[in-house]
Structures are given as C-alpha cells and as structure tokens.
Design an enzyme around this catalytic site. Structure first.
Site, short mmCIF file in Angstrom:
data_model
loop_
_atom_site.label_atom_id
_atom_site.label_comp_id
_atom_site.label_asym_id
_atom_site.label_seq_id
_atom_site.Cartn_x
_atom_site.Cartn_y
_atom_site.Cartn_z
N LYS A 176 0.86 -1.19 0.00
CA LYS A 176 0.00 0.00 0.00
C LYS A 176 0.89 1.23 0.00
CE LYS A 176 -1.61 2.77 2.88
NZ LYS A 176 -1.56 4.02 2.06
N GLU A 250 9.91 1.28 10.79
CA GLU A 250 10.96 2.29 10.62
C GLU A 250 10.26 3.63 10.70
OE1 GLU A 250 12.91 5.16 9.51
OE2 GLU A 250 12.70 4.41 7.46
N CYS A 284 13.72 10.94 7.28
CA CYS A 284 13.74 10.53 8.70
C CYS A 284 15.17 10.54 9.24
CB CYS A 284 13.10 9.16 8.86
SG CYS A 284 13.83 7.89 7.80
N GLU A 383 10.10 16.06 15.33
CA GLU A 383 10.47 15.92 13.92
C GLU A 383 9.69 16.92 13.08
OE1 GLU A 383 11.50 12.23 11.02
OE2 GLU A 383 9.51 12.18 11.91
#
Length: 478
Positions: A176, A250, A284, A383
C-alpha cells in the site's frame, strides 16, 4: 499526465472495486501530473486473497532460494534500464531535486534488488544439529503474506526495501503506497511482471490510511512492515500485538550531528548540509540538530548560514536546484508552524524563515537556520520534516553525547572530527541505529533501523531478510 485505471492484483491489471481516484499533484506547479484508482477495503481483500493463494498453493515459496534470487536479479537489470524514468517520475510526484533523484531515489532501489538477487547463496537456509535422541533439522521458512505500507518521501526505495527481501524469503506481498506518490509503483509492477514474478506474489493497492489499517488487521496477513510516523507506528504495533502478528517499523527521527572541537568546517560543511537537508529536509535520517562546541559556536553558525543562504531553491526538475518544494500544502503549513514555534521559544532565525519571494506557486519554504537553540525546545525535540536546522551549543564531549542521546528518537546521527578513530569511539556511545563519522550514508548490505521511538526491526542486508523468515526445528529419530 499519467493515467492508470487498473490495479495490479493477482498478476493482472484489474478494475478497482470502487469509482474513486487519487490525483497526484506536482508540489512545484500545483498541477495534477497523474491519476490512479483509489483502492478500497474490497480491493485489499482481493489483493490479500491473491497473495494468500500464491503463498499457499503457488510455486514461489517452493522454489529454491537461488531461483527466486535469479528473478530479483532480472528485475534489477530491467530496473537499471529505466533509472532516468524513475528519477524523473519521483521528482514530478514529490518534489525531490532531480540531482537527488538521480543519485539516490532511483539507483538505490536498483541496487537493493541486485543485492537481494545475489544474496541467496550466502544465507544458511537449513542446517542439522546433533541432539539427545537424534539429529534436528533447523530450517528457515518464509513467514507468509507480507503487508508493506510505505510513505511518500523515498517511495521506490522504501517499497523495494520491503518487497525484495520478502520475495527472496519466499513470501508474497501486498503493497500500500502513499497516495502522494501513487504513480511510481505502477512502473515497479510492470517490471516485476516482465521479470517473471509469478501471479499473486506482488500486489499493489494505493489507498488512504483507513484502507491501510484494514490491510494491517486482515486475517490473511502474516507480517506487517511499515515506514512512517511514530504515531502511526505505535498504532500498527498495537494492532499487530493484539493479533500476535509480527511487524517491523521504521519511524521518525530527530538525529544529531556532533561537530567535535577539531572538526574542519571548510572540509565538512558541504557534506554536513547535505546530511541535514537531504530530500528538502523530508528524510527521517536528516541530522536536524547540529551540536557545536561552545567555543566555536559562532563560527559554526556563520559557516552553516553562509551555506544555506547559497542554496538554490526552485524547480526540482532543474539539475541546478538544491532545495525543491515540500510535498503538499499541509506539509508546508506544518514546517511553517514549527518555524513560528521556534521564534516563540526564543530561538533566533539566522537565515531563511519564510517563503522564497520568487516562488509564486509551489509548496516552497526557505532553508532555515536557527541559532540560540536549547535542546529542550520543541524545534530540537520534534520531527519537523522540512528544511529547518537547529544549532545547539555544548560544553564538552560528554555534554555533546548527552545532548545527542537526550531524544525520544534513535534513528541516525553523525560525528565530525579530524580524528576518525576517536570519532568511531564517540559514535559507539550514540544511541541510534546508524551513526556516521565524517559522513552519513546507508548501504544496501548493512542493517538500517532505529531504537526507541524510531522503531523496531531492521531493513537492508541479511538482517532485512531475517524479518521475513521463521525458524522451524524438525527433530528426527532413526
């Protein structure tokens, strides 16, 4: 404009169950560059059924690992012939500068396919161990049907990093991809079909988050691999835990780049800037915190400010562009919100901080450098996922290590020094999955993943393959 009206399920291009579509919009021009069907839960059901049938009754799990590797190697060769197309497509979809797409977005998936295509002979798939009553055969078997849910920032690499080891293991897969980058998976499906991947082994359904959750909880799925936000990862871990289903995650990061007092700024500023603002800051692994010795703090801020101010911001399809647009209006609003938070917290904007004056269209934000940052500020802890860099002073090496580790995340990091051996000693003390010395990079043959809120499990290398294998012991007598 690229248009697709079918989904790739069971080795065929099939009509979707619903009538909805996904428009893929250029973050540079704000124009639609592609359209694909919007997958539904019924489409996921069909994809999982196809993957389940291919795993339970098809040839793929029963082939020798080297045979599966040969198919992946053919796929890698076919992929290599279309690297320019892949790079251009990803730049059009999500705004990565073309030079980055050509250097990483396209070639890394190809290298990943080639790596796993050649790994089979290096893996111990079966061994015999002596026992009290006789020998035991220890075999490694594919876990089953793997669900792969991927984000938009490095779309092909993150799909292939899941699909390639899963397929080498003998699993079948349902992918997906993110709606923002729903075009490039079609190219992968075409190449997989041409390479000889059997029907049902690879299935792709682009859809929204709700349909993704349906895939995670589907009773026909055996393992879930997810790359994305920490919040979504926690949700997936909970759902998998309730079902005693394996998952690998992750997730996010807020990594630190430690400049030791002996670091040569002239030599390292270019590489450091690339590390911190990779992919328009939408990575990331971005080293979004630069830790600088207090006695050199002003020098470091000035060097980084000069570098950021000189970056070319503009059309990502222009090979001279350093920083392209953010993927969507929502992402730009998020980044701009954090810039406002930084100012309100008392941090000082040294360069950037707004929208480029010459960009009337597109989701652009200037590369932004904050000084006078405390590690407790939100811009140092959360983040941001954009071209925003915070420089934090430290007193001594021990303090730098404490600051680097004072984060809920533990994905990446780096150490910059004239003494690489000492840099490795410092890197060993950083609580992250990866920590570079005078560089930051990831290789397809070494494990990649995070600690703490950055996830669990590993991708790449033999460790990535292990996520898709289960051990079975077969004791024998006589």
């Amino acid at each position: 404009m690229r248009k697709h009206d079918r989904l790739y399920i069971g080795g065929e291009w099939v009509e979707p169950a619903g009538s909805g579509t996904i428009d893929v919009v250029s973050p540079h021009s704000e124009e639609v560059v592609g359209r694909v069907p919007e997958g539904t839960t019924a489409d996921v059901d069909r994809a999982v059924e196809a993957a389940r049938t291919a795993f339970d009754h098809g040839p793929w799990p029963r082939m020798a690992p080297a045979e599966r590797g040969a198919v992946l190697a053919r796929l890698a060769d076919l992929y290599e012939a279309r690297l320019d197309e892949v790079a251009g497509l990803i730049t059009a979809e999500m705004g990565a500068p073309l030079n980055f797409s050509q250097a990483a977005q396209a070639p890394l998936p190809q290298r990943m396919l080639a790596y796993y295509g050649g790994l089979a002979d290096d893996v111990t798939w079966e061994e015999t161990r002596p026992g009290l009553l006789g020998p035991s055969h220890v075999v490694r078997e594919p876990v089953g049907v793997a669900a792969a849910i991927t984000p938009w920032n490095v779309p092909q690499l993150l799909i292939v990093a899941k699909v390639a080891p899963a397929l080498l293991a003998g699993c079948t897969a349902v992918v997906k991809p993110a709606p923002e980058t729903a075009l490039d998976p079609y190219l992968l499906a075409e190449l997989a079909e041409e390479a000889g991947v059997p029907a049902g082994v690879l299935n792709i359904v682009a859809a929204d988050r709700a349909v993704g959750e349906h895939l995670v909880t589907h009773p026909g799925v055996d393992h879930v691999s997810f790359t994305g936000s920490t919040a979504a990862g926690r949700r997936i871990a909970t759902l998998c835990g309730e079902r005693l289903r394996g998952c690998s995650l992750e997730l996010g990061g807020k990594s630190a780049a430690i400049l030791l007092p002996d670091a040569d700024l002239a030599a390292y500023t270019g590489m450091l800037t690339l590390t911190t603002l990779l992919n328009n800051g939408q990575a990331c692994i971005a080293q979004a915190r630069v830790l600088a010795p207090r006695e050199r703090y002003g020098e470091v801020v000035d060097a980084l400010a000069e570098r950021l101010a000189g970056l070319a911001v503009g059309d990502p399809a222009d090979p001279s562009t350093d920083i392209g647009p953010l993927v969507s209006p929502a992402q730009r609003e998020r980044v701009e919100g954090y810039i406002g938070i930084g100012r309100a917290e008392g941090a000082r904007v040294v360069t950037g901080g707004g929208r480029p004056a010459d960009r009337k269209r597109g989701h652009y934000v200037e590369p932004t450098l904050f000084a006078d940052v405390d590690n407790g500020m939100r811009i140092a802890r959360e983040e941001i996922f954009g071209p925003v860099l915070a420089v934090i002073p430290y007193d001594d090496e021990r303090h730098a290590i404490e600051l680097a580790n004072d984060s809920e995340y533990g994905l990446a990091g780096s150490v910059w020094t004239a003494d690489p051996e000492h840099g490795v000693e410092v890197a060993r003390r950083i609580h992250t999955g990866t920590c570079g010395v005078n560089v930051y990079n990831v290789d397809v043959n070494t494990p990649f993943g995070g600690r703490k809120a950055s996830g669990m499990g590993r991708e790449y290398g033999p460790e990535g393959l292990a996520e898709y294998l289960e051990y079975k012991t077969i004791p024998t007598l006589g």
